[in-house]
Scaffold this motif. Structure first.
Motif, short mmCIF file in Angstrom:
data_model
loop_
_atom_site.label_atom_id
_atom_site.label_comp_id
_atom_site.label_asym_id
_atom_site.label_seq_id
_atom_site.Cartn_x
_atom_site.Cartn_y
_atom_site.Cartn_z
N VAL A 159 34.43 -7.43 -38.75
CA VAL A 159 35.52 -7.62 -38.72
C VAL A 159 36.65 -8.91 -39.13
CG1 VAL A 159 38.19 -6.60 -38.25
CG2 VAL A 159 36.10 -5.22 -37.19
N LEU A 160 36.56 -9.86 -38.28
CA LEU A 160 37.28 -11.30 -38.66
C LEU A 160 36.25 -11.38 -40.06
CD1 LEU A 160 37.05 -12.51 -34.94
CD2 LEU A 160 38.78 -11.48 -35.77
N LYS A 173 45.61 -19.84 -50.58
CA LYS A 173 46.04 -20.90 -50.32
C LYS A 173 46.35 -20.37 -48.34
CE LYS A 173 51.61 -22.56 -49.85
NZ LYS A 173 52.38 -23.05 -49.30
N LEU A 174 46.71 -19.21 -47.62
CA LEU A 174 47.00 -19.33 -46.75
C LEU A 174 45.52 -19.49 -46.01
CD1 LEU A 174 48.42 -17.99 -43.91
CD2 LEU A 174 47.27 -16.00 -44.23
N GLY A 181 38.39 -19.94 -39.96
CA GLY A 181 38.47 -18.22 -39.87
C GLY A 181 39.72 -17.95 -39.02
N VAL A 182 39.99 -16.69 -38.70
CA VAL A 182 40.99 -16.08 -38.38
C VAL A 182 40.21 -15.31 -36.85
CG1 VAL A 182 42.73 -15.57 -40.05
CG2 VAL A 182 40.37 -14.07 -39.37
N VAL A 183 41.68 -14.70 -35.81
CA VAL A 183 41.33 -14.03 -34.68
C VAL A 183 42.78 -13.50 -35.37
CG1 VAL A 183 41.83 -14.00 -32.20
CG2 VAL A 183 40.38 -16.10 -33.12
N VAL A 208 45.91 -14.70 -36.06
CA VAL A 208 46.36 -16.07 -35.96
C VAL A 208 44.75 -17.65 -36.34
CG1 VAL A 208 47.85 -16.28 -33.98
CG2 VAL A 208 45.70 -16.29 -33.55
N PRO A 209 45.35 -18.91 -36.82
CA PRO A 209 44.08 -19.15 -36.93
C PRO A 209 43.18 -19.39 -35.79
CG PRO A 209 45.32 -20.45 -36.60
CD PRO A 209 47.16 -19.60 -37.27
N LYS A 210 41.55 -19.63 -36.53
CA LYS A 210 40.91 -19.90 -35.52
C LYS A 210 40.53 -21.50 -35.05
CE LYS A 210 35.85 -18.10 -34.78
NZ LYS A 210 34.80 -17.89 -35.12
N SER A 211 40.17 -21.28 -33.73
CA SER A 211 40.41 -22.79 -33.38
C SER A 211 39.04 -23.56 -33.89
CB SER A 211 40.08 -23.16 -31.82
OG SER A 211 41.55 -21.78 -31.28
#
Length: 237
Positions: A159-160, A173-174, A181-183, A208-211
């Motif tokens: 899904v992510l 851009k985002l 990646g994303v969370v 939120v952005p993935k670390s």
């Protein structure tokens, strides 16, 4: 001869009647003259008295009191008209305020209904796997991105990855700002299962952005071995 006597008698009778009528007319004329002369003197005196001996009270009433009274009446009428105008303006203002408040109330109710319909529609889409995700806009607010189609059969990582691929295709851009990646979160907490997404309510899904991931162990060991070799070489020298 007899006819002539009768005619003479009739003539005398007619003459007597005429004289009696004249006498009666004279009597009536004298009576009318007496009545007229009886009132002419008092009337003349009264008319002359108003000119020669004016009534000071009447003059004061006509020249002072009545003009003042009329002026006061006019002032009272103007005051009453101003009061009526003020009352009309006040009532109009109150009515306009009530209409505006009623319109605002109706608009607020309509807005609540629209918001409820929007949330209901969004939740229906969530149940179908079409999710809209809240993202910080960088100015203290949030914007929605999507809808993004997911499947209940996918794992969390799938899904992510699907969401991040959608960002790369539609929000380049985002995606560039979030290279790792994303969370996905529900009520601010990272998701633990894909099923939790399908049970979420409208406005609960955020992202939120993935670390940045930590360095790989092989790379760390290689760096440590290189450092040990350098230290050994220095010791041999």
């Amino acid at each position: 001869v007899r006819w002539e006597q009768m005619e003479a008698i009739m003539a005398r009778k007619r003459e007597e009647k005429r004289r009696e009528a004249q006498v009666l007319l004279k009597i009536q004329a004298m009576s009318a003259a007496k009545q007229h002369l009886k009132s002419i003197v008092p009337n003349s005196v009264t008319d002359l008295q108003e000119v020669a001996f004016p009534d000071m009270t009447g003059m004061a009433i006509n020249r002072i009191f009545l003009p003042q009274l009329l002026g006061q009446v006019q002032q009272e009428v103007r005051t009453l008209m101003r009061a009526q105008q003020q009352v009309s303006e006040t009532v109009s203002g109150v009515v306009r305020a009530q209409i505006a408040a009623h319109s605002q109330s109706i608009e607020a109710v309509r807005e609540r209904h629209r918001e409820a319909d929007r949330k209901h529609f969004e939740e229906l889409q969530i149940r179908q796997g079409k999710i809209r995700i809240l993202v910080d806009d960088g100015h203290g607010g949030q914007v929605r991105v999507g809808p993004i189609q997911i499947s209940s059969q996918d794992s969390v990582d799938e899904v992510l990855n699907r969401v991040y691929q959608w960002l790369q295709a539609n929000e380049a851009k985002l995606a560039a700002e979030w290279p790792h990646g994303v969370v996905l979160c529900i009520d601010g907490e990272p998701i633990q299962s894909t099923g939790a997404i399908f049970e979420a309510k409208a406005g609960q899904i955020s992202m939120v952005p993935k670390s940045e991931p930590p360095p790989a162990e092989d790379a760390v060991e290689g760096e440590e071995a290189g450092e040990d070799g350098e230290e050994g070489g220095e010791a041999g020298q």
